[in-house]
Design a protein around this motif. Structure first.
Motif, PDB file in Angstrom:
ATOM      1  N   VAL A 116      -6.321  -4.330   8.280  1.00  0.00           N
ATOM      2  CA  VAL A 116      -5.589  -5.205   7.637  1.00  0.00           C
ATOM      3  C   VAL A 116      -4.308  -4.995   8.595  1.00  0.00           C
ATOM      4  CG1 VAL A 116      -5.492  -4.321   5.424  1.00  0.00           C
ATOM      5  CG2 VAL A 116      -4.774  -2.466   6.853  1.00  0.00           C
ATOM      6  N   GLN A 127       1.869  -5.903   1.765  1.00  0.00           N
ATOM      7  CA  GLN A 127       1.115  -5.973   4.005  1.00  0.00           C
ATOM      8  C   GLN A 127       2.306  -5.185   4.392  1.00  0.00           C
ATOM      9  OE1 GLN A 127       0.498  -9.214   1.838  1.00  0.00           O
ATOM     10  NE2 GLN A 127      -0.988  -8.850   1.512  1.00  0.00           N
ATOM     11  N   ALA A 139     -15.359  -2.918   6.345  1.00  0.00           N
ATOM     12  CA  ALA A 139     -13.226  -3.258   6.392  1.00  0.00           C
ATOM     13  C   ALA A 139     -12.875  -4.310   6.901  1.00  0.00           C
ATOM     14  CB  ALA A 139     -12.536  -2.245   5.669  1.00  0.00           C
ATOM     15  N   THR A 174      -6.482   0.580   0.484  1.00  0.00           N
ATOM     16  CA  THR A 174      -7.699   0.130  -0.424  1.00  0.00           C
ATOM     17  C   THR A 174      -8.760  -0.598   0.105  1.00  0.00           C
ATOM     18  OG1 THR A 174      -7.065  -0.556  -2.402  1.00  0.00           O
ATOM     19  CG2 THR A 174      -7.449   1.183  -2.470  1.00  0.00           C
ATOM     20  N   LYS A 175      -8.497  -1.270   1.136  1.00  0.00           N
ATOM     21  CA  LYS A 175      -8.657  -2.100   2.197  1.00  0.00           C
ATOM     22  C   LYS A 175      -9.972  -1.560   2.326  1.00  0.00           C
ATOM     23  CE  LYS A 175      -6.219  -6.325   0.999  1.00  0.00           C
ATOM     24  NZ  LYS A 175      -7.156  -7.531   0.763  1.00  0.00           N
TER      25      LYS A 175
END
Length: 262
Positions: free
Chosen positions: A109, A72, A106, A144-145
């Motif tokens: 993040v 992360q 999505a 890619t998240k």
């Protein structure tokens, strides 16, 4: 008359409460503000799906898995990196306004700044990390998240958020007998560090440390053979004192748990 006084008292309390809420919502962070607003930027990715290529870096961290950051993470462009002062800060990022590449559901993040995306002045275009552009070079798993890796680059919205870390602030003692270098990591709250002070069991007073690079702080005072305490202040002005974190028999490259966090 009593009713009127009661009304005005209620009104003043309400105004004070609203002002307090507004002040808390806009918390000054150096030259930045943490609030609920989203800001425009772009994002790319580096490394592979296992995090290869994202370890180490310009903030001074090492194995990001062992240090609690994992996958992360993100590198920051010059405009966001602030000469390393933003290392450890956390950002929430979401893909925005690119239906070809953004995954429809999505979400977002949350990543920690652990590296620098250097500028490249050799080409006039396509250098997303050049000033004054705000850019995130995400780890590939984070990118890619949000979108397919075939996109290469995506428009994003971002905002600063508080960091939530497990366990205490970690202190790794490095350097040599003449220069004590301390790497701080796993910092919650604002995440980025503004001031570090150190005190040896024999020095008797707090010593101001200077930032060497990234999240490495140094002092030229000889501290070998002394127990060590720290005062750490994050960029929102919050300070925590870590008393007697390091025993007198410490060795270079050892890591010590501060037991507390922001």
């Amino acid at each position: 008359m009593a009713t009127l006084k009661l009304f005005f008292s209620f009104l003043m309390v309400t105004v004070d409460l609203i002002s307090s809420m507004a002040a808390n919502r806009h918390m000054l962070m150096g030259n930045q503000m943490i609030d609920s607003n989203w800001y425009d930027a772009h994002a790319t990715f580096y490394g592979d799906m296992t995090g290869g290529g994202t370890m180490q870096g310009a903030c001074g961290y090492g194995d990001l898995f062992k240090q609690g950051y994992g996958l992360q993470t993100t590198a920051l462009s010059t405009a966001l990196f602030n000469n390393g002062l933003t290392c450890g800060a956390c950002f929430e990022i979401k893909c925005f306004n690119d239906p070809q590449w953004c995954y429809p559901k999505a979400g977002s993040v949350i990543v920690t700044a652990t590296n620098f995306c250097p500028p490249n002045y050799s080409k006039p275009e396509g250098n997303w990390c050049n000033p004054p552009l705000k850019h995130f070079d995400l780890s590939k798993p984070m990118f890619t998240k949000l979108a397919s890796d075939k996109a290469g680059i995506i428009p994003v919205k971002y905002r600063r958020v508080l960091c939530y870390k497990k366990g205490g602030v970690q202190f790794q003692i490095k350097g040599n007998p003449y220069l004590t270098l301390v790497l701080l990591y796993n910092i919650g709250g604002a995440g980025d560090v503004k001031v570090v002070k150190i005190k040896g069991s024999s020095t008797g007073s707090w010593l101001q440390m200077s930032r060497n690079w990234g999240v490495n702080w140094q002092t030229g005072t000889k501290l070998v053979g002394q127990g060590l305490s720290f005062q750490v202040t994050t960029s929102d002005g919050k300070m925590i004192e870590f008393d007697n974190v390091v025993p007198a028999n410490w060795q270079f490259n050892q890591v010590f748990d501060g037991k507390k966090n922001f």
